[in-house]
Design a protein around this motif. Structure first.
Motif, mmCIF file in Angstrom:
data_model
loop_
_atom_site.group_PDB
_atom_site.id
_atom_site.type_symbol
_atom_site.label_atom_id
_atom_site.label_comp_id
_atom_site.label_asym_id
_atom_site.label_seq_id
_atom_site.Cartn_x
_atom_site.Cartn_y
_atom_site.Cartn_z
ATOM 1 N N GLN A 147 0.821 -1.208 0.000
ATOM 2 C CA GLN A 147 0.000 0.000 0.000
ATOM 3 C C GLN A 147 0.858 1.262 0.000
ATOM 4 O OE1 GLN A 147 -3.522 -0.059 2.652
ATOM 5 N NE2 GLN A 147 -3.069 -2.218 2.967
ATOM 6 N N ILE A 148 1.986 1.221 0.697
ATOM 7 C CA ILE A 148 2.890 2.376 0.713
ATOM 8 C C ILE A 148 3.497 2.586 -0.672
ATOM 9 C CG2 ILE A 148 5.072 3.254 1.651
ATOM 10 C CD1 ILE A 148 4.344 1.783 4.275
ATOM 11 N N ILE A 149 3.954 1.504 -1.304
ATOM 12 C CA ILE A 149 4.516 1.605 -2.661
ATOM 13 C C ILE A 149 3.465 2.108 -3.629
ATOM 14 C CG2 ILE A 149 5.502 0.280 -4.576
ATOM 15 C CD1 ILE A 149 6.723 -1.600 -2.467
ATOM 16 N N ASN A 150 2.239 1.594 -3.483
ATOM 17 C CA ASN A 150 1.127 2.021 -4.339
ATOM 18 C C ASN A 150 0.893 3.517 -4.241
ATOM 19 O OD1 ASN A 150 -2.172 2.475 -3.698
ATOM 20 N ND2 ASN A 150 -1.655 1.781 -5.753
ATOM 21 N N LYS A 151 0.950 4.061 -3.029
ATOM 22 C CA LYS A 151 0.676 5.483 -2.835
ATOM 23 C C LYS A 151 1.738 6.359 -3.465
ATOM 24 C CE LYS A 151 -0.180 9.030 0.653
ATOM 25 N NZ LYS A 151 -0.400 9.323 2.095
ATOM 26 N N TYR A 152 3.005 5.954 -3.394
ATOM 27 C CA TYR A 152 4.094 6.830 -3.805
ATOM 28 C C TYR A 152 4.667 6.531 -5.189
ATOM 29 C CZ TYR A 152 4.010 8.703 0.891
ATOM 30 O OH TYR A 152 3.604 9.326 2.050
ATOM 31 N N THR A 153 4.197 5.456 -5.832
ATOM 32 C CA THR A 153 4.697 5.151 -7.181
ATOM 33 C C THR A 153 3.608 5.198 -8.244
ATOM 34 O OG1 THR A 153 4.346 2.761 -6.965
ATOM 35 C CG2 THR A 153 6.470 3.653 -6.209
#
Length: 288
Positions: A147-153
């Motif tokens: 979810q963190i990668i999804n938000k920032y990439t």
């Protein structure tokens, strides 16, 4: 006042308590499946549990400690970067799952056959995660990282999860052998299918879209003979541009044959489109 709170029989505190029970039971099932099937057979089928399997094999690190070491910082990062959407239930799952792993680490393997370990480990993990999800929580871990990668990439969540789990499975294939990597893929597939079964259930319904010149007769027959509701959708023929209403009806699989026979008897030229409806909520079906 929220309409739901007005509903008779709705008890927020009882519902919250039941959800916590779901989280704890589901986490315990995941932990037991991990210790009994996956870890002894060196099957790293993604997630923090897969990482702990690899580190246990390489360095002898206690899997429960590794899972706490990854889960707790990821939970804190999720709170800081994604907001407070995870809540206490996810924190409970994040802490309780490794705790049960620690408690059951000396129970011994239930099988030393890697294929059986992959299959039943996948079923156990999927069953446990499905129960946790029904408690409206998660066990944290690499799902939070995704979810963190999804938000920032900008990558889709599914892509992020697949990337992380794929890297873990690939690492297992390199560190152990290709065969163990293939077993890990089997376990990962079984896990996802079991989660779907727990979330959706075994019951399947059919949705029929019926285009007929005798819509009134068909509608009355469905209402009276099958005792199912019918929805009339407005549509137009692509060739003639004439109005051709569509009757939409959802029935159980056991009722579908009767529906086909009724439509065929009334209008043999009717055009019927049939689709699987994996989950139907409402009167006559499963309650939400």
């Amino acid at each position: 006042m929220n309409n739901r709170k007005k509903t008779a029989g709705y008890h927020p505190k009882l519902e919250a308590m039941i959800e916590y029970v779901y989280v704890l039971i589901g986490s315990a099932i995941v932990a037991i499946a991990f210790n009994m099937f996956l870890l002894p057979n060196r099957i790293a089928s993604g997630g923090v549990s897969g990482i702990s399997t690899i580190l246990d094999s390489l360095f002898g690190f206690e899997p429960a400690y590794v899972q706490w070491m990854f889960n707790i910082p990821l939970f804190i990062a999720g709170l800081l970067l994604l907001g407070k959407q995870f809540g206490a239930k996810t924190l409970a799952g994040t802490i309780f799952l490794p705790f049960v792993v620690f408690l059951t680490n000396d129970y011994g393997a239930w099988t030393t056959d890697p294929l059986l370990g992959a299959l039943f480990g996948g079923i156990g993990v999927g069953l446990g995660l499905g129960i946790v999800f029904r408690g409206k929580a998660s066990t944290g871990g690499t799902d939070l990282a995704a979810q963190i990668i999804n938000k920032y990439t900008g990558l889709t969540l599914g892509t992020c999860v697949a990337m992380i789990d794929g890297l873990i499975v690939l690492s297992a294939a390199i560190i152990f052998d290709i065969e163990r990597g293939l077993y890990a893929l089997i376990s990962l597939y079984v896990t996802t299918k079991t989660i779907d079964l727990v979330q959706i259930g075994f019951g399947r319904s059919k949705m029929a879209m019926i285009i007929t010149e005798k819509q009134s007769e068909v509608r009355e027959c469905i209402l009276n003979e099958i005792d199912r509701g019918v929805t009339k959708l407005s549509a137009y023929g692509g060739y003639t541009d004439n109005e051709r209403p569509i009757l939409m009806c959802v029935v159980d699989q056991t009722e579908f044959t009767k529906l086909k026979q009724l439509v065929k008897t009334i209008d043999p030229t009717a055009f019927v489109i049939v689709m699987d409806a994996s989950e139907v909520l409402g009167e006559g079906f499963k309650r939400a």
